[in-house]
Design a protein around this motif. Structure first.
Motif, short mmCIF file in Angstrom:
data_model
loop_
_atom_site.label_atom_id
_atom_site.label_comp_id
_atom_site.label_asym_id
_atom_site.label_seq_id
_atom_site.Cartn_x
_atom_site.Cartn_y
_atom_site.Cartn_z
N LEU A 81 -63.29 -31.16 -30.65
CA LEU A 81 -62.14 -30.29 -30.54
C LEU A 81 -62.09 -28.99 -30.89
N LEU A 82 -61.51 -28.02 -29.97
CA LEU A 82 -61.23 -26.74 -30.35
C LEU A 82 -60.23 -26.13 -30.89
N PRO A 83 -60.10 -25.91 -32.22
CA PRO A 83 -58.97 -25.59 -32.71
C PRO A 83 -58.48 -24.17 -32.55
N VAL A 84 -56.99 -23.83 -32.33
CA VAL A 84 -56.61 -22.58 -31.96
C VAL A 84 -55.50 -22.39 -32.89
N ASN A 85 -55.56 -21.23 -33.78
CA ASN A 85 -54.51 -21.22 -34.74
C ASN A 85 -53.65 -20.28 -34.32
N ARG A 86 -52.50 -19.85 -34.76
CA ARG A 86 -51.19 -19.45 -34.36
C ARG A 86 -51.61 -17.78 -34.11
N HIS A 87 -52.31 -17.25 -34.70
CA HIS A 87 -52.85 -15.78 -34.62
C HIS A 87 -53.46 -15.81 -33.24
N HIS A 88 -54.63 -16.87 -33.05
CA HIS A 88 -55.21 -16.49 -31.92
C HIS A 88 -54.48 -17.03 -30.72
N PHE A 89 -53.49 -17.96 -30.86
CA PHE A 89 -52.58 -18.32 -29.86
C PHE A 89 -51.78 -17.32 -29.44
N LEU A 90 -51.16 -16.50 -30.27
CA LEU A 90 -50.41 -15.34 -30.04
C LEU A 90 -51.05 -14.32 -29.33
N PHE A 91 -52.44 -14.14 -30.02
CA PHE A 91 -53.09 -13.02 -29.18
C PHE A 91 -53.58 -13.46 -27.56
N MET A 92 -53.80 -14.78 -27.48
CA MET A 92 -54.04 -15.19 -26.15
C MET A 92 -52.85 -14.92 -25.11
N VAL A 93 -51.50 -15.28 -25.59
CA VAL A 93 -50.23 -15.08 -24.87
C VAL A 93 -50.24 -13.80 -24.65
N ASP A 94 -50.58 -12.89 -25.43
CA ASP A 94 -50.17 -11.25 -25.24
C ASP A 94 -51.27 -10.78 -24.18
N GLU A 95 -52.56 -11.15 -24.39
CA GLU A 95 -53.45 -10.62 -23.65
C GLU A 95 -53.76 -11.36 -22.30
N MET A 96 -53.36 -12.68 -22.10
CA MET A 96 -53.81 -13.25 -20.93
C MET A 96 -52.28 -14.17 -20.49
N PRO A 97 -51.39 -13.41 -19.68
CA PRO A 97 -50.32 -14.26 -19.34
C PRO A 97 -50.49 -15.72 -18.79
N GLN A 98 -51.54 -15.48 -17.97
CA GLN A 98 -51.88 -17.20 -17.42
C GLN A 98 -52.25 -18.01 -18.49
N PHE A 99 -52.48 -17.79 -19.60
CA PHE A 99 -52.60 -18.75 -20.88
C PHE A 99 -51.25 -19.41 -21.09
N ALA A 100 -50.37 -18.49 -21.14
CA ALA A 100 -49.00 -18.87 -21.59
C ALA A 100 -48.44 -19.73 -20.34
N LEU A 101 -48.68 -19.56 -19.20
CA LEU A 101 -48.25 -20.32 -18.04
C LEU A 101 -48.79 -21.59 -18.06
N HIS A 102 -50.08 -21.76 -18.51
CA HIS A 102 -51.04 -22.97 -18.49
C HIS A 102 -50.39 -23.74 -19.53
N ILE A 103 -49.99 -23.37 -20.61
CA ILE A 103 -49.44 -24.03 -21.67
C ILE A 103 -47.97 -24.62 -21.42
N MET A 104 -47.10 -23.92 -20.85
CA MET A 104 -45.87 -24.10 -20.30
C MET A 104 -46.00 -25.17 -19.19
N LYS A 105 -47.06 -25.17 -18.55
CA LYS A 105 -47.08 -26.17 -17.46
C LYS A 105 -47.58 -27.46 -18.19
N GLY A 106 -48.43 -27.49 -18.96
CA GLY A 106 -48.86 -28.82 -19.79
C GLY A 106 -47.73 -29.30 -20.42
N MET A 107 -46.88 -28.35 -20.93
CA MET A 107 -45.49 -29.13 -21.48
C MET A 107 -44.65 -29.66 -20.52
N ALA A 108 -44.50 -28.82 -19.71
CA ALA A 108 -43.66 -29.45 -18.71
C ALA A 108 -44.08 -30.92 -17.93
#
Length: 120
Positions: A81-108
């Motif tokens: 498993l690859l852990p992703v902490n909140r700081h890293h998560f927020l950084f990825m959302v900010d730097e890579m909008p595609q990351f946020a869309l990927h997470i939202m698609k997975g949740m949907a």
């Protein structure tokens, strides 16, 4: 987008043996997880509601909401498993909008599967 490629770092990878709890309902949520290999069962009230395999992720809702875990996560097989902490998560959302869309698609997708289970 393959999440393991984004987060892969040998120092970050956690090996979890089959049958080991990763977190339990009510635990604090400091991380979400990306499955590099193996399978993880998400268990709610003693019932398996989801099995997450390679390239999948789990634990994101509690991380986003900064709330307690709403289910148990247990290694169905030996996992990496690859852990992703909140700081890293927020950084990825900010730097890579595609990351946020990927997470939202997975949740949907997960919500749609839950809806189908509720119907049947």
């Amino acid at each position: 987008m393959k999440l393991p490629e984004i987060f892969a770092s040998p120092a970050n990878v956690r090996t979890v043996l089959q049958g080991t709890p990763i977190f339990s309902k009510g635990d604090e949520s400091g991380e979400m997880y990306v499955v590099q290999s193996g399978e993880v069962e998400i268990v709610l009230n003693g019932k398996i509601v989801e099995t997450v395999g390679p390239d999948g992720f789990f634990g994101e809702i509690a991380l986003i909401e900064e709330s307690e875990r709403s289910a148990d996560a247990i290694a169905r097989t030996d996992c990496k498993l690859l852990p992703v902490n909140r700081h890293h998560f927020l950084f990825m959302v900010d730097e890579m909008p595609q990351f946020a869309l990927h997470i939202m698609k997975g949740m949907a997708d997960r919500l749609r599967r839950a809806d189908k289970r509720a119907e049947g």
